[in-house]
Design a protein around this motif. Structure first.
Motif, short mmCIF file in Angstrom:
data_model
loop_
_atom_site.label_atom_id
_atom_site.label_comp_id
_atom_site.label_asym_id
_atom_site.label_seq_id
_atom_site.Cartn_x
_atom_site.Cartn_y
_atom_site.Cartn_z
N PRO A 280 -46.35 -96.50 10.36
CA PRO A 280 -46.60 -97.65 9.72
C PRO A 280 -45.71 -99.12 9.37
N TRP A 281 -44.23 -98.77 9.83
CA TRP A 281 -43.97 -100.10 10.53
C TRP A 281 -44.71 -100.45 11.66
N LYS A 282 -44.96 -100.64 12.58
CA LYS A 282 -45.59 -100.80 13.84
C LYS A 282 -47.52 -100.28 13.53
N LEU A 283 -47.95 -101.44 13.25
CA LEU A 283 -49.71 -101.31 12.99
C LEU A 283 -49.49 -102.36 13.20
N THR A 284 -49.60 -102.88 14.35
CA THR A 284 -50.08 -104.43 15.39
C THR A 284 -50.75 -103.57 16.10
N ALA B 189 -46.94 -90.14 10.56
CA ALA B 189 -47.98 -91.44 10.19
C ALA B 189 -47.43 -91.45 8.41
N GLY B 190 -47.83 -92.38 7.98
CA GLY B 190 -48.05 -92.06 7.04
C GLY B 190 -48.08 -93.24 5.88
N LEU B 191 -47.40 -93.75 4.43
CA LEU B 191 -47.32 -95.00 3.80
C LEU B 191 -45.84 -95.28 3.22
N ASP B 192 -45.78 -96.76 3.34
CA ASP B 192 -44.09 -96.87 3.12
C ASP B 192 -44.42 -98.33 2.15
N ARG B 193 -43.65 -98.63 0.59
CA ARG B 193 -43.98 -99.91 -0.43
C ARG B 193 -42.66 -100.11 -0.13
N ALA B 194 -42.03 -99.78 1.26
CA ALA B 194 -40.99 -101.46 1.34
C ALA B 194 -41.04 -101.78 2.33
N ILE B 195 -42.14 -101.65 2.97
CA ILE B 195 -42.46 -103.34 3.47
C ILE B 195 -44.13 -104.01 3.40
N GLU B 196 -44.24 -104.33 3.74
CA GLU B 196 -45.06 -105.79 3.56
C GLU B 196 -46.49 -105.55 3.90
N THR B 197 -46.50 -104.65 4.28
CA THR B 197 -47.96 -105.03 5.40
C THR B 197 -48.66 -103.87 4.15
N ASP B 198 -49.95 -104.26 4.18
CA ASP B 198 -51.26 -103.93 3.17
C ASP B 198 -51.27 -102.10 3.22
N LEU B 199 -51.27 -101.95 1.46
CA LEU B 199 -50.63 -100.10 1.26
C LEU B 199 -52.80 -99.76 1.83
N ASN B 200 -53.57 -100.81 1.71
CA ASN B 200 -54.41 -100.32 1.71
C ASN B 200 -55.01 -99.72 2.95
N VAL C 269 -42.54 -93.41 1.95
CA VAL C 269 -41.70 -94.14 0.91
C VAL C 269 -42.16 -95.01 -0.43
N ARG C 270 -41.48 -94.07 -1.41
CA ARG C 270 -41.76 -93.91 -2.70
C ARG C 270 -43.66 -94.13 -3.12
N CYS C 271 -44.45 -93.20 -2.04
CA CYS C 271 -45.55 -93.26 -1.93
C CYS C 271 -45.84 -91.60 -2.06
N LEU C 272 -44.98 -90.74 -2.91
CA LEU C 272 -45.91 -88.96 -3.27
C LEU C 272 -46.50 -88.81 -3.76
N SER C 273 -46.81 -89.82 -5.04
CA SER C 273 -48.53 -89.99 -5.90
C SER C 273 -49.78 -90.20 -4.87
N ASP C 274 -49.36 -91.27 -3.92
CA ASP C 274 -50.77 -91.16 -3.37
C ASP C 274 -50.57 -90.43 -1.52
#
Length: 235
Positions: free
Chosen positions: A54-58, A82-93, A118-123
């Motif tokens: 998720p850090w490299k979605l370009t 792969a996954g989800l990270d609320r600590a980065i600016e990339t849109d979560l959707n 990262v901070r996305c356990l409920s998701d």
């Protein structure tokens, strides 16, 4: 575990990014984690996982095309990370869309999915429930409370522990491991991006904190890997 399997049990490094040509002890079994734009391709004959981090979605589309080809090869044991990270600016959707590609690929190939969270356990729990009949999921470098850990294991989500459980005094997982007896059935260990660590060190630190015999822990984690991959290992 049969006596033959017990004799072949190794220290398992479920997730390591550093150096595709890193040599390890003959007592170690390592799954190298490849991510486009982050590290080197796996070398021939090396067991690995592959995923778009998720850090490299370009250029995520072209990166995922590469990942799909790699994941179809026999030496690829896991899809991701792969996954989800609320600590980065990339849109979560946007993150969730690309993460879903990996869920679907893992299902298509019948391979487990290793997850960055990262901070996305409920998701993660929501998607775990939404995607029916999916393969096994593993949360890498898990850092949570005992409730978080139990919530994962109740859902049969594996948790892989990195060195922060004994190195990071402010990490939730340190208190979790120190103060609670942990169910070993859904546990793994990993070095992640730490090329200075031997995976056996994490086993030893965990065994001390959980008052376990190292040999028993080693056998249990080897059993977990056999269950995760759906086959007995005699590597």
């Amino acid at each position: 575990m049969t006596s033959k399997e017990s004799e072949s049990a190794k220290f398992i490094d479920l997730h390591g990014h550093s150096g595709s040509n890193k040599t390890t002890s003959i007592e170690d079994f390592r799954i190298y984690s490849y991510s486009p734009q982050i590290n080197d391709l796996p070398r021939d004959g090396q067991f690995y996982s592959a995923g778009v981090h998720p850090w490299k979605l370009t250029d995520a589309v072209s990166s995922f095309e590469e990942v799909k080809k790699l994941c179809r090869l026999d030496d690829c044991l896991l899809v991701g990370e792969a996954g989800l990270d609320r600590a980065i600016e990339t849109d979560l959707n946007e993150q969730e869309k690309i993460f879903t590609w990996h869920i679907e690929l893992a299902n298509e190939l019948g391979k487990p999915l290793i997850i960055h969270n990262v901070r996305c356990l409920s998701d993660i729990f929501r998607l775990h429930k939404t995607h029916k009949d999916h393969t096994a999921w593993i949360l890498h470098d898990f850092n949570g409370t005992i409730k978080d850990l139990k919530d994962c294991h109740e859902r049969k989500i594996y948790t892989s522990l990195g060195p922060r459980f004994y190195e990071s005094s402010n990490a939730k997982i340190q208190e979790t491991i120190l103060n609670n007896k942990v169910d070993l059935e859904y546990i793994f260990f990993e070095t992640d991006d730490r090329s200075d660590l031997e995976i056996s060190q994490l086993y030893k630190e965990f065994a001390v904190r959980q008052k376990l015999q190292l040999a028993d822990l080693k056998e249990q984690i080897w059993c977990n890997l056999s269950r995760l991959l759906g086959k007995n290992l005699t590597i």
